[in-house]
Design a protein around this motif. Structure first.
Motif, PDB file in Angstrom:
ATOM      1  N   TYR A   1       0.756  -1.231   0.089  1.00 60.16           N
ATOM      2  CA  TYR A   1      -0.149  -0.052  -0.126  1.00 60.16           C
ATOM      3  C   TYR A   1       0.761   1.154  -0.084  1.00 60.16           C
ATOM      4  CZ  TYR A   1      -3.508   3.321   1.342  1.00 60.16           C
ATOM      5  OH  TYR A   1      -4.378   4.541   1.485  1.00 60.16           O
ATOM      6  N   PHE A   2       1.782   1.464   0.809  1.00 60.18           N
ATOM      7  CA  PHE A   2       2.821   2.468   1.056  1.00 60.18           C
ATOM      8  C   PHE A   2       3.829   2.619  -0.086  1.00 60.18           C
ATOM      9  CE2 PHE A   2       0.855   1.837   5.377  1.00 60.18           C
ATOM     10  CZ  PHE A   2       0.614   3.176   5.338  1.00 60.18           C
ATOM     11  N   GLY A   3       3.978   1.589  -0.729  1.00 63.54           N
ATOM     12  CA  GLY A   3       5.076   1.460  -1.695  1.00 63.54           C
ATOM     13  C   GLY A   3       4.589   1.303  -3.049  1.00 63.54           C
ATOM     14  N   LYS A   4       3.329   1.862  -3.346  1.00 61.32           N
ATOM     15  CA  LYS A   4       2.477   1.418  -4.721  1.00 61.32           C
ATOM     16  C   LYS A   4       3.273   2.204  -5.864  1.00 61.32           C
ATOM     17  CE  LYS A   4      -1.165   4.498  -3.599  1.00 61.32           C
ATOM     18  NZ  LYS A   4      -2.764   4.788  -3.721  1.00 61.32           N
ATOM     19  N   GLU A   5       3.825   3.401  -5.346  1.00 64.43           N
ATOM     20  CA  GLU A   5       4.367   4.243  -6.504  1.00 64.43           C
ATOM     21  C   GLU A   5       5.501   3.708  -7.238  1.00 64.43           C
ATOM     22  OE1 GLU A   5       3.163   6.949  -7.773  1.00 64.43           O
ATOM     23  OE2 GLU A   5       1.561   7.202  -6.078  1.00 64.43           O
ATOM     24  N   VAL A   6       6.293   2.606  -6.443  1.00 69.50           N
ATOM     25  CA  VAL A   6       7.272   1.934  -7.046  1.00 69.50           C
ATOM     26  C   VAL A   6       7.297   0.467  -7.472  1.00 69.50           C
ATOM     27  CG1 VAL A   6       9.922   1.276  -6.490  1.00 69.50           C
ATOM     28  CG2 VAL A   6       8.981   3.348  -5.527  1.00 69.50           C
ATOM     29  N   LEU A   7       6.039  -0.071  -6.477  1.00 69.09           N
ATOM     30  CA  LEU A   7       5.877  -1.645  -6.693  1.00 69.09           C
ATOM     31  C   LEU A   7       4.875  -1.594  -7.983  1.00 69.09           C
ATOM     32  CD1 LEU A   7       5.467  -2.777  -3.205  1.00 69.09           C
ATOM     33  CD2 LEU A   7       7.360  -2.807  -4.663  1.00 69.09           C
ATOM     34  N   LEU A   8       3.869  -0.603  -8.350  1.00 69.42           N
ATOM     35  CA  LEU A   8       2.870  -1.085  -9.152  1.00 69.42           C
ATOM     36  C   LEU A   8       3.611  -0.750 -10.477  1.00 69.42           C
ATOM     37  CD1 LEU A   8      -0.115  -1.077 -10.185  1.00 69.42           C
ATOM     38  CD2 LEU A   8      -0.044   1.234  -9.983  1.00 69.42           C
ATOM     39  N   PRO A   9       4.427  -0.136 -11.015  1.00 73.82           N
ATOM     40  CA  PRO A   9       5.329  -0.261 -12.289  1.00 73.82           C
ATOM     41  C   PRO A   9       6.130  -1.609 -12.412  1.00 73.82           C
ATOM     42  CG  PRO A   9       5.701   1.882 -11.531  1.00 73.82           C
ATOM     43  CD  PRO A   9       5.010   1.111 -10.423  1.00 73.82           C
ATOM     44  N   LEU A  10       6.488  -2.091 -11.307  1.00 78.98           N
ATOM     45  CA  LEU A  10       7.268  -3.309 -11.105  1.00 78.98           C
ATOM     46  C   LEU A  10       6.307  -4.591 -11.337  1.00 78.98           C
ATOM     47  CD1 LEU A  10       9.779  -2.933  -8.275  1.00 78.98           C
ATOM     48  CD2 LEU A  10      10.445  -2.866 -10.705  1.00 78.98           C
ATOM     49  N   ALA A  11       5.166  -4.451 -10.818  1.00 77.01           N
ATOM     50  CA  ALA A  11       4.269  -5.652 -11.153  1.00 77.01           C
ATOM     51  C   ALA A  11       3.884  -5.566 -12.440  1.00 77.01           C
ATOM     52  CB  ALA A  11       2.954  -5.334  -9.915  1.00 77.01           C
ATOM     53  N   ILE A  12       3.551  -4.505 -13.001  1.00 76.03           N
ATOM     54  CA  ILE A  12       3.193  -4.543 -14.453  1.00 76.03           C
ATOM     55  C   ILE A  12       4.387  -5.164 -15.304  1.00 76.03           C
ATOM     56  CG2 ILE A  12       2.491  -2.699 -16.297  1.00 76.03           C
ATOM     57  CD1 ILE A  12       1.094  -0.970 -14.313  1.00 76.03           C
ATOM     58  N   ALA A  13       5.482  -4.619 -15.030  1.00 76.81           N
ATOM     59  CA  ALA A  13       6.825  -5.314 -15.769  1.00 76.81           C
ATOM     60  C   ALA A  13       6.745  -6.507 -15.550  1.00 76.81           C
ATOM     61  CB  ALA A  13       8.035  -4.433 -15.195  1.00 76.81           C
ATOM     62  N   VAL A  14       6.439  -7.066 -14.532  1.00 78.22           N
ATOM     63  CA  VAL A  14       6.725  -8.570 -14.256  1.00 78.22           C
ATOM     64  C   VAL A  14       5.584  -9.470 -15.084  1.00 78.22           C
ATOM     65  CG1 VAL A  14       6.466 -10.194 -12.496  1.00 78.22           C
ATOM     66  CG2 VAL A  14       7.894  -8.332 -12.043  1.00 78.22           C
ATOM     67  N   LEU A  15       4.247  -9.166 -14.923  1.00 80.38           N
ATOM     68  CA  LEU A  15       3.070  -9.481 -15.586  1.00 80.38           C
ATOM     69  C   LEU A  15       3.277  -9.610 -17.238  1.00 80.38           C
ATOM     70  CD1 LEU A  15       0.204  -8.568 -13.394  1.00 80.38           C
ATOM     71  CD2 LEU A  15       1.360 -10.528 -13.396  1.00 80.38           C
ATOM     72  N   LEU A  16       3.829  -8.332 -17.612  1.00 81.76           N
ATOM     73  CA  LEU A  16       4.293  -8.065 -19.061  1.00 81.76           C
ATOM     74  C   LEU A  16       5.483  -9.050 -19.274  1.00 81.76           C
ATOM     75  CD1 LEU A  16       4.071  -4.352 -19.653  1.00 81.76           C
ATOM     76  CD2 LEU A  16       2.295  -6.110 -20.468  1.00 81.76           C
ATOM     77  N   THR A  17       6.382  -9.336 -18.355  1.00 80.92           N
ATOM     78  CA  THR A  17       7.508 -10.290 -18.775  1.00 80.92           C
ATOM     79  C   THR A  17       6.790 -11.588 -18.997  1.00 80.92           C
ATOM     80  OG1 THR A  17       8.890  -8.820 -17.516  1.00 80.92           O
ATOM     81  CG2 THR A  17       9.435 -11.206 -17.882  1.00 80.92           C
ATOM     82  N   PHE A  18       5.754 -12.168 -18.117  1.00 80.77           N
ATOM     83  CA  PHE A  18       5.270 -13.472 -17.946  1.00 80.77           C
ATOM     84  C   PHE A  18       4.673 -13.543 -19.378  1.00 80.77           C
ATOM     85  CE2 PHE A  18       5.263 -13.699 -13.150  1.00 80.77           C
ATOM     86  CZ  PHE A  18       6.111 -14.602 -13.222  1.00 80.77           C
ATOM     87  N   ALA A  19       3.852 -12.555 -19.789  1.00 85.99           N
ATOM     88  CA  ALA A  19       3.116 -12.506 -21.243  1.00 85.99           C
ATOM     89  C   ALA A  19       4.071 -12.665 -22.442  1.00 85.99           C
ATOM     90  CB  ALA A  19       2.121 -11.381 -21.329  1.00 85.99           C
ATOM     91  N   LEU A  20       5.166 -11.967 -22.345  1.00 84.07           N
ATOM     92  CA  LEU A  20       5.882 -11.695 -23.460  1.00 84.07           C
ATOM     93  C   LEU A  20       7.209 -12.804 -23.652  1.00 84.07           C
ATOM     94  CD1 LEU A  20       6.606  -7.719 -23.758  1.00 84.07           C
ATOM     95  CD2 LEU A  20       4.896  -9.208 -25.002  1.00 84.07           C
TER      96      LEU A  20
END
Length: 664
Positions: free
Chosen positions: A47-66
């Motif tokens: 919750y408090f680190g979403k500014e950093v963790l949200l782009p990383l989560a998107i990147a990880v899921l895109l990595t799984f997809a690509l």
């Protein structure tokens, strides 16, 4: 055997197992507080680190997809770096192009909205005049009219003639200094810096993750699961495959939905049909809520565009056809879109991630929850995650049935049984589910946690279940008769060679013309197992009479056994009831020496156990199949003649003295 001997025997049998002992039902288990504390700590960090963790989560899921696309390019002979760069560039170009097209169509729709004001007001007034007004329609009409007035006033303010009589309101004026272009450019570009920076960070992270995928995997294994490489490797592979398969198959399903939707809306005349098709592709990634939004927007536009109601009906029909086709044809065909999550878990996860990370978290909710479910499957401390989120049943069929028997719910137990019987036969259900469920009840009885009232309730629910399945039993009996008739016709036309050995051991013998007496051994649970065995014998065509254990001590109840019976079967769920079974078999053999008498001692591990030996029994079985086969067998009964002991009353001292005196 005299009545006194029978009473002594029953008293001895009641003492076979000794006094009932009550054991604690709450064995010591490791505390789950550390796991819950870890979960709370992780939620706070997210919750408090979403500014950093949200782009990383998107990147990880895109990595799984690509990752599958990059791997496919490498298999075709392209080097690693070009393969990764080509994959990422194509993926993000598609996303940017998609966003630009959607933005253009949204601007066009917003520009044309004032033109639809008249149609909306006319339809709302028609609803009001038709007598369906409940206050909501009036408020909706006033809102639409006020919005229309504001839009018209905004258009007339710059140069509307004939407005001199009205006092002009003061206008706020902002002084623009053309000598400061840098500040102007900063004010325009400033709001875009955040999204652009996040997009650039995501692209860079995805590239490096694809390039160093194997290295990151090894580091993760060394950090988390070096002590158990097998389990950690399985967890990583399952998480990656499930997420990638979900994203890819969901994209295919959404495209198969969005493209026909755009074509259908274009055919009926909805403005900007490509926009609604593209929005449907994106919104359907949001579980449950997204498809509803994708449906409401075109329906509202059809409501606004057409003065009549035909266009609304056409759009509704298009969505209905597409939903039925997608849910019943496309998704079952592309079975990979299944995530292994329960529907309730998907809804709860969507609410949680939307609260945590906003709209982006709503889109990422399903893939992230899949990763949590995989974590719970392979990490014992987080097993509750798999139980909460997973779609697999957490109870075995026998445990589910036993729980329903304890609750006294025969209807739900019947529903479970009918689901099982869609693929298997009644013999399989009783042998694999029902009898093991009664064995669980017997285990609780021996532990002292199952009262007599609960045993009677389990018995009553089980008997109701058996009666509810009587129709299925009749259907199976008819199928057996039809198959038998077909085999006889085929044999008459083309005689088959004689079978060697005993034939197919998995098939039960024909029971037509035979009579079997089934009875429980020493409790209500045994009576329930006897009723299940009786129904299986009826399926085979036999005439069956079932009795309860309480009928055995009463000698007059022995008349329940038909004189033309071919077999008598006594059922026991307690595998330690060998002595009791021996006495009952001996009693039946003495009364009915011309009938085959056997016992069934149900056990859990059927493959690892052998039937015990009972002295005078004609057969002893431990499974439902073997019990039915022995009960319907044509073997003659064993004629055992046991010498009966002649009991003489000992003479007392007075009797002996009187006899001596009479002799004198």
């Amino acid at each position: 055997m005299s009545s006194s001997d029978a009473k002594i025997t029953e008293a001895e049998l009641e003492n076979d197992l000794g006094p009932r002992r009550v054991y604690s039902t709450s064995p010591s288990a490791p505390s789950r507080m550390p796991a819950f504390a870890s979960v709370l700590a992780v939620i706070a960090i997210l919750y408090f680190g979403k500014e950093v963790l949200l782009p990383l989560a998107i990147a990880v899921l895109l990595t799984f997809a690509l990752a599958p696309i990059s791997s496919r390019l490498r298999k075709l002979g392209m080097p690693r770096i070009p393969a990764v760069i080509v994959t990422v560039v194509i993926a993000f170009l598609v996303l940017v192009l998609f966003g630009l097209v959607v933005a253009g169509h949204v601007a066009e729709v917003a520009q044309n909205l004032p033109a639809y004001q008249g149609n909306i007001i006319a339809k709302i007034r028609s609803l009001q005049e038709s007598g369906t007004d409940s206050g909501i329609v009036r408020r909706l009409t006033s809102v639409v009219e006020s919005v229309g007035r504001e839009l018209s006033n905004a258009e007339q303010r710059p140069g509307a003639p004939g407005t001199g009589s009205r006092p002009r309101e003061p206008v706020l004026v902002e002084i623009f200094a053309p000598s400061r272009p840098i500040e102007t450019l900063t004010s325009l570009i400033g709001p875009l810096l955040g999204p652009i920076a996040s997009l650039g960070l995501i692209i860079v992270v995805v590239i490096f993750m694809l390039l160093e995928r194997e290295e990151l995997r090894d580091r993760f294994i060394r950090l988390v699961g070096y002590g158990d490489l097998h389990r950690t490797t399985e967890a990583i592979q399952e998480a990656g495959s499930r997420v990638a398969r979900y994203l890819l198959m969901q994209l295919v399903v959404n495209c198969a939905y969005g493209v026909p939707l755009a074509l259908g809306l274009w055919a009926v005349g909805i403005p900007n049909p490509a926009l609604w098709g593209m929005l449907a592709i994106v919104l359907r990634f949001v579980p449950y809520i997204g498809p509803v939004i994708a449906t409401v927007l075109p329906l509202f536009l059809a409501f606004a565009v057409d003065p009549g109601w035909s266009l609304v009906l056409w759009v509704g029909a298009i969505f209905l056809v597409l939903e039925l086709t997608s849910n019943n044809v496309i998704e079952p065909w592309l079975y990979g879109s299944r995530t292994g999550l329960s529907p309730l878990a998907i809804i709860v996860a969507a609410i949680f991630w939307a609260w945590l990370w906003g709209p982006v978290g709503l889109v990422l909710s399903t893939p992230l929850t899949v990763c949590l479910a995989v974590l719970g499957r392979y990490v014992p401390q987080f097993e509750f995650l798999e139980v909460v989120f997973g779609s697999d049943p957490v109870l075995d069929p026998k445990e589910r049935l036993y729980q329903r028997l304890l609750a006294g719910d025969p209807d739900e137990a019947t529903d479970y049984a009918e689901e099982f019987l869609e693929e298997d036969y009644l013999e399989d259900y009783y042998g694999k589910v029902a009898i093991p469920a009664l064995l669980l009840a017997e285990k609780d009885r021996r532990r002292g946690v199952l009262t007599a009232e609960q045993m009677e309730q389990v018995f009553g629910t089980a008997i109701t279940l058996v009666s509810n399945l009587a129709e299925i039993a009749q259907e199976e009996e008819q199928e057996e008769e039809e198959e038998e008739e077909e085999e006889q016709k085929e044999a008459a036309v083309r005689p088959s060679p004689p079978k060697e050995g005993n034939g197919d051991e998995s098939e039960l013998p024909d029971g037509r013309g035979k009579t079997v007496f089934c009875v429980g051994g020493r409790g209500p649970l045994d009576d329930a197992s006897a009723a299940m065995l009786a129904q299986i014998l009826q399926v085979q065509g036999a005439e069956v009479v079932a009795a309860r254990h309480s009928d055995i001590p009463n000698r007059r109840a022995m008349s329940l056994v038909p004189k033309q019976s071919n077999a008598i079967v006594v059922c026991f769920l307690n595998e330690d009831s060998t002595r009791h079974a021996t006495i009952l078999v001996r009693r039946f053999k003495r009364i009915y020496p011309a009938i085959r008498v056997g016992a069934v001692l149900w056990v859990e591990n059927q493959k690892e156990r052998q039937p015990p030996a009972l002295g005078e029994a004609d057969f002893v079985a431990i499974t439902l199949t073997s019990a039915a086969r022995e009960a319907l067998a044509d073997a003659p009964p064993s004629l055992v003649t046991t010498a009966r002991k002649i009991r003489t009353r000992r003479s007392s001292n007075k009797t002996g003295i009187a006899a001596a005196r009479s002799g004198i």
